[in-house]
Design an enzyme around this catalytic site. Sequence first.
Site, PDB file in Angstrom:
ATOM      1  N   ALA A   1       0.820  -1.210   0.000  1.00  0.00           N
ATOM      2  CA  ALA A   1       0.000   0.000   0.000  1.00  0.00           C
ATOM      3  C   ALA A   1       0.851   1.255   0.000  1.00  0.00           C
ATOM      4  CB  ALA A   1      -0.916  -0.014   1.224  1.00  0.00           C
TER       5      ALA A   1
ATOM      6  N   ARG B   1      -2.797   8.288 -10.651  1.00  0.00           N
ATOM      7  CA  ARG B   1      -3.945   8.399 -11.562  1.00  0.00           C
ATOM      8  C   ARG B   1      -5.243   8.745 -10.854  1.00  0.00           C
ATOM      9  NH1 ARG B   1      -2.810   2.683 -14.230  1.00  0.00           N
ATOM     10  NH2 ARG B   1      -1.643   2.494 -12.293  1.00  0.00           N
TER      11      ARG B   1
ATOM     12  N   ARG C   1     -30.289  14.225  14.494  1.00  0.00           N
ATOM     13  CA  ARG C   1     -28.842  14.319  14.734  1.00  0.00           C
ATOM     14  C   ARG C   1     -28.437  13.397  15.883  1.00  0.00           C
ATOM     15  NH1 ARG C   1     -28.482  20.370  15.657  1.00  0.00           N
ATOM     16  NH2 ARG C   1     -26.355  19.809  16.283  1.00  0.00           N
TER      17      ARG C   1
ATOM     18  N   ASN D   1     -32.206  25.598  23.641  1.00  0.00           N
ATOM     19  CA  ASN D   1     -31.232  24.896  24.487  1.00  0.00           C
ATOM     20  C   ASN D   1     -29.918  25.633  24.655  1.00  0.00           C
ATOM     21  OD1 ASN D   1     -30.637  24.512  21.763  1.00  0.00           O
ATOM     22  ND2 ASN D   1     -29.643  22.544  22.127  1.00  0.00           N
TER      23      ASN D   1
HETATM   24  C1  UD1 Z   1       0.190  -4.633 -10.615  1.00  0.00           C
HETATM   25  C2  UD1 Z   1       0.931  -5.842 -11.206  1.00  0.00           C
HETATM   26  C3  UD1 Z   1       0.155  -6.342 -12.418  1.00  0.00           C
HETATM   27  C4  UD1 Z   1      -1.255  -6.704 -12.003  1.00  0.00           C
HETATM   28  C5  UD1 Z   1      -1.934  -5.524 -11.314  1.00  0.00           C
HETATM   29  C6  UD1 Z   1      -3.261  -5.967 -10.724  1.00  0.00           C
HETATM   30  C7  UD1 Z   1       3.269  -5.388 -10.750  1.00  0.00           C
HETATM   31  C8  UD1 Z   1       4.580  -5.041 -11.342  1.00  0.00           C
HETATM   32  N1  UD1 Z   1       2.249  -5.445 -11.608  1.00  0.00           N
HETATM   33  O1  UD1 Z   1       0.185  -3.609 -11.595  1.00  0.00           O
HETATM   34  O2  UD1 Z   1       0.792  -7.489 -12.964  1.00  0.00           O
HETATM   35  O3  UD1 Z   1      -2.000  -7.109 -13.132  1.00  0.00           O
HETATM   36  O4  UD1 Z   1      -1.119  -5.017 -10.240  1.00  0.00           O
HETATM   37  O5  UD1 Z   1      -3.998  -4.876 -10.261  1.00  0.00           O
HETATM   38  O6  UD1 Z   1       3.186  -5.626  -9.570  1.00  0.00           O
HETATM   39  N2  UD1 Z   1       3.278  -0.595  -4.443  1.00  0.00           N
HETATM   40  C9  UD1 Z   1       4.088  -0.382  -3.353  1.00  0.00           C
HETATM   41  N3  UD1 Z   1       5.313   0.142  -3.536  1.00  0.00           N
HETATM   42  C10 UD1 Z   1       5.802   0.437  -4.758  1.00  0.00           C
HETATM   43  C11 UD1 Z   1       4.967   0.220  -5.879  1.00  0.00           C
HETATM   44  C12 UD1 Z   1       3.734  -0.315  -5.698  1.00  0.00           C
HETATM   45  O7  UD1 Z   1       3.687  -0.632  -2.215  1.00  0.00           O
HETATM   46  O8  UD1 Z   1       6.958   0.894  -4.842  1.00  0.00           O
HETATM   47  C13 UD1 Z   1       1.943  -1.165  -4.234  1.00  0.00           C
HETATM   48  C14 UD1 Z   1       0.835  -0.256  -4.689  1.00  0.00           C
HETATM   49  O9  UD1 Z   1       0.395   0.562  -3.604  1.00  0.00           O
HETATM   50  C15 UD1 Z   1      -0.240  -1.238  -5.127  1.00  0.00           C
HETATM   51  C16 UD1 Z   1       0.540  -2.463  -5.556  1.00  0.00           C
HETATM   52  O10 UD1 Z   1       1.834  -2.322  -5.022  1.00  0.00           O
HETATM   53  O11 UD1 Z   1      -1.092  -1.607  -4.077  1.00  0.00           O
HETATM   54  C17 UD1 Z   1       0.609  -2.584  -7.073  1.00  0.00           C
HETATM   55  O12 UD1 Z   1       1.199  -1.411  -7.610  1.00  0.00           O
HETATM   56  P1  UD1 Z   1       0.524  -0.665  -8.843  1.00  0.00           P
HETATM   57  O13 UD1 Z   1       1.420   0.441  -9.229  1.00  0.00           O
HETATM   58  O14 UD1 Z   1      -0.878  -0.383  -8.596  1.00  0.00           O
HETATM   59  O15 UD1 Z   1       0.692  -1.821  -9.954  1.00  0.00           O
HETATM   60  P2  UD1 Z   1      -0.155  -2.050 -11.266  1.00  0.00           P
HETATM   61  O16 UD1 Z   1       0.424  -1.257 -12.362  1.00  0.00           O
HETATM   62  O17 UD1 Z   1      -1.594  -1.898 -10.977  1.00  0.00           O
HETATM   63 CA    CA Z   2      -2.859  -1.224  -9.340  1.00  0.00          CA
END
Ligand code: UD1
Ligand code: CA
Length: 512
Positions: A20, A26, A346, A399
């Site tokens: 997370a 985006r 309320r 009140n």
């Molecule tokens: C990722 C997957 C993709 C999958 C998709 C599903 C990778 C490389 N790709 O892509 O194959 O189909 O999820 O939704 O993992 N995060 C961190 N630290 C970081 C980067 C990311 O904690 O440095 C966390 C983000 O908060 C997120 C998760 O990792 O919860 C995935 O990252 P995100 O950038 O959303 O990956 P996607 O491009 O969606």
């Molecule tokens: Ca994602």
Amino acid sequence: MSPSPSPRPDGAVGAVVVLAAGQGTRMRSRTPKVLHEIGGRSLLGHVLAAAEPLGAAETVVVVGSGRAAVEEHLARTAPLARPVVQEEQRGSGHAAAVALDALAELTGAVLILNGDAPLVRPETLRELVAGHSAAGAVLTVLTAEVADPTGLGRIVRNGSGAVRAIVEEKDADADQRAITEVNAGVYLGDAAAVREALTRVGSSNQQGEQYLTDVLGLLVADGRPVGGHRAADPDDTLGCNDQRELAARRRTLNDRVLDRLMRAGVVVVDPLTTWVDVTVDVAAEAVLHPGTQLLGATTVGAGAVVGPDTTLVDTEVGEGASVVRSHVHLAEIGPEASVGPFSYLRPGSRLARKAKVGAYVETKNVQLGAGSKVPHLSYVGDATIGEGTNVGAATVFVNYDGVAKHHTTVGDHVRIGSDTMLVAPVTVGDGAYTAAGSVITGDVPPGAMGVARATQRNVAGWVSRRRPGSPAAQAAEAAQRSAAPAADAAGAGPIPATDEGTTSSGASGADQ
Ligand code: UD1
Ligand code: CA
């Protein structure tokens, strides 16, 4: 309601890791992505709730972007989850490595989930665990067949159907892009094997990030058993990367909640405009009319009718009660009580059995006894009202003196006359009345009539003298002419001009 925990498959999952730390650019929002809410929980909260029934000994959440807010949220809503900081967001693989560093003692299986896919359900995770164990895999990835795989990692299988790699869209060739089986971002693997493979993950890809997804290909190359488990419902795997996807996930989640309620016997008149949080409980035979929102810790009893156009937040609605076109927050509406249309309840508003708050009424911190009524156009704040009492139209419980709030006590079977101001602190005893239009500043003893208003004075002939020739004067004079012969016949003189007033002390409370 959170799903009921089922017995834990013993030792199946040693730890849960939720990623997370990503920025969620985006979303175009100052709120960290995983804190956006749908259905009464944050995205992160949904993921944690889905994993919770697995009974892992440890839950770690990797935080980074918007870290303070995410940590504060965890402390408040999931205090058992441990935040671990990823200082720089170098990719999901790097995030997983940071988490596993914080779980140095962990042996056995680790479940790693993206924090931005809120629709995953406990049963789907349980099936993933079962499939992983049955196959004796070292790593199993949750996958889904989707109509539109745009933006997602593709699952590459060989001729015999074995998973070989996950390829991110940005790195995929044309053939790979045509694949419609995608990576859900949920992985179950042996902690030691994943930990070791993560040390070998590079960042020579289109995004220059360390991909968690590369672990899979590395383990395949090692000849280790790796699997892919297709989710029965692809909706479970959908993430949220922008506001449109957030709205779509919210709609899907709501559909699921309404589906569950309708199967249990709740009447949902218009599912498209009815929104119910996952935390809400509605009994069978309750009716939800169009435009109803049930939020937070709200409960609705059997046979109650809610809506149309009603919002209930953290509110308890008793059996057979009704709430129509009203906004209600932190209130208790007793069995067979009724509220609305057009009222605002309320926090601390508590209506006993068969109590009534009618139209255009605002209440706050008030206990309204059984069968008591506030039917029209009133403000009732900081009050205790007994049973069988009627509060006349346009009454105000005064009140607030500009500095402090004060309490009003009204007894049983009281009749508060219309347009009474009850200036708190004040007590109206059992069976007492107040005269319409009174400003009550002192206690009214049981059975007494409290009268506190100016005596009426009629200035005869004022309209003819001061508004001569006006339609009002003409109407008055016509009335006097037609009344005069009858009065003469009866031997009386013309209507006397008097400045003497007449007093009416009748308590003209409404609904009496
Ligand atoms: C990722 C997957 C993709 C999958 C998709 C599903 C990778 C490389 N790709 O892509 O194959 O189909 O999820 O939704 O993992 N995060 C961190 N630290 C970081 C980067 C990311 O904690 O440095 C966390 C983000 O908060 C997120 C998760 O990792 O919860 C995935 O990252 P995100 O950038 O959303 O990956 P996607 O491009 O969606
Ligand atoms: Ca994602």
